[in-house]
Every structure is written in C-alpha cells, then in structure tokens.
Design a protein around this motif. Structure first.
Motif, mmCIF file in Angstrom:
data_model
loop_
_atom_site.group_PDB
_atom_site.id
_atom_site.type_symbol
_atom_site.label_atom_id
_atom_site.label_comp_id
_atom_site.label_asym_id
_atom_site.label_seq_id
_atom_site.Cartn_x
_atom_site.Cartn_y
_atom_site.Cartn_z
ATOM 1 N N ILE A 9 55.887 75.323 56.712
ATOM 2 C CA ILE A 9 55.978 73.909 57.111
ATOM 3 C C ILE A 9 55.000 73.133 56.247
ATOM 4 O O ILE A 9 53.778 73.254 56.418
ATOM 5 N N PRO A 10 55.505 72.330 55.314
ATOM 6 C CA PRO A 10 54.588 71.612 54.424
ATOM 7 C C PRO A 10 53.922 70.436 55.138
ATOM 8 O O PRO A 10 54.547 69.731 55.925
ATOM 9 N N LEU A 11 52.649 70.258 54.869
ATOM 10 C CA LEU A 11 51.920 69.089 55.360
ATOM 11 C C LEU A 11 51.925 68.101 54.200
ATOM 12 O O LEU A 11 51.127 68.209 53.271
ATOM 13 N N VAL A 12 52.869 67.163 54.244
ATOM 14 C CA VAL A 12 53.120 66.297 53.092
ATOM 15 C C VAL A 12 53.350 64.852 53.524
ATOM 16 O O VAL A 12 53.631 64.565 54.680
ATOM 17 N N GLU A 13 53.258 63.966 52.540
ATOM 18 C CA GLU A 13 53.665 62.574 52.710
ATOM 19 C C GLU A 13 55.023 62.403 52.037
ATOM 20 O O GLU A 13 55.311 63.051 51.030
ATOM 21 N N PHE A 14 55.850 61.522 52.619
ATOM 22 C CA PHE A 14 57.147 61.197 52.032
ATOM 23 C C PHE A 14 57.027 59.871 51.293
ATOM 24 O O PHE A 14 56.473 58.917 51.831
ATOM 25 N N MET A 22 65.003 66.186 52.590
ATOM 26 C CA MET A 22 64.722 67.593 52.306
ATOM 27 C C MET A 22 63.944 68.206 53.475
ATOM 28 O O MET A 22 64.218 69.334 53.886
ATOM 29 N N ALA A 23 63.001 67.449 54.044
ATOM 30 C CA ALA A 23 62.236 67.935 55.194
ATOM 31 C C ALA A 23 63.125 68.066 56.429
ATOM 32 O O ALA A 23 62.996 69.016 57.197
ATOM 33 N N VAL A 24 64.049 67.123 56.628
ATOM 34 C CA VAL A 24 64.985 67.187 57.753
ATOM 35 C C VAL A 24 65.847 68.442 57.639
ATOM 36 O O VAL A 24 66.026 69.178 58.607
ATOM 37 N N ILE A 85 54.511 64.663 57.342
ATOM 38 C CA ILE A 85 54.489 65.765 58.309
ATOM 39 C C ILE A 85 53.019 66.124 58.464
ATOM 40 O O ILE A 85 52.314 66.330 57.470
ATOM 41 N N ARG A 86 52.550 66.187 59.702
ATOM 42 C CA ARG A 86 51.170 66.579 59.938
ATOM 43 C C ARG A 86 51.058 67.343 61.249
ATOM 44 O O ARG A 86 51.954 67.280 62.095
#
Length: 101
Positions: A9-14, A22-24, A85-86
C-alpha cells in the motif's frame, strides 16, 4: 515497520486523475484478494467514475483496514487539489465532524 500486506500500500500524494485511478484499481484488487477491508467510503470504488468518464462529484474518500495487522489507511481525492493515501489513527466517524457541517 509495516507488515507484508501494508508494504504493498503506497503512502503517496496524487497529482492527477491517472495516479488516483491506479490507486483505485490497486485497492479493488486488494479487496478482491481479501488483503484489505473497506471501513468507510463516500462512493463505491467501482463508481468513482461514471459511464461518461467523469469523476464522482466532490471529494472522494475511502478508508480501509489491512486484514493482516489492522492498520487503517485513508485514500482521499479532491478534483481541485489532488489527493493522497496515508495511515489514519482511527476509523472515520461522521459524528466526530457534526460541528463542522
């Protein structure tokens, strides 16, 4: 240190809709595999975009929990400001925000 499921699960900003989609897609796959469970959602993942290719109106929020360790994640997208995602400290409870309506 995160568990083997959380490591995926990446902790990223969109920064754009493609990154969010892609995260969905990754979240949908993890749900199907039983790696995460949905806790709260403003709309079902498969309804993030309508048949005309337009995003669900307003901010989109999905909160899910790792099935292995119980870590809670929030995935937020705002069509005007990006998203992320956090890790969240607790499950979302709408009652916590009644004074902000």
């Amino acid at each position: 240190m995160r568990c083997p499921i959380c490591e995926n699960i990446p902790l990223v900003e969109f920064h754009n809709p493609l990154e969010y989609m892609m995260a969905v897609n990754a979240a949908e796959n993890m749900l199907r595999q039983g790696n995460i469970e949905m806790i709260y959602q403003t709309c079902p993942l498969d309804e993030v975009m309508d048949k005309d290719g337009k995003f669900y109106s307003g901010r989109i929020f999905h909160q899910f929990r790792c099935a292995m360790c119980g870590t809670i994640y929030g995935m937020l997208a705002n069509p005007l400001a990006g998203g992320e995602i956090r890790i969240n400290s607790k499950p979302y409870d709408p009652d916590d925000y009644k004074d902000k309506e």
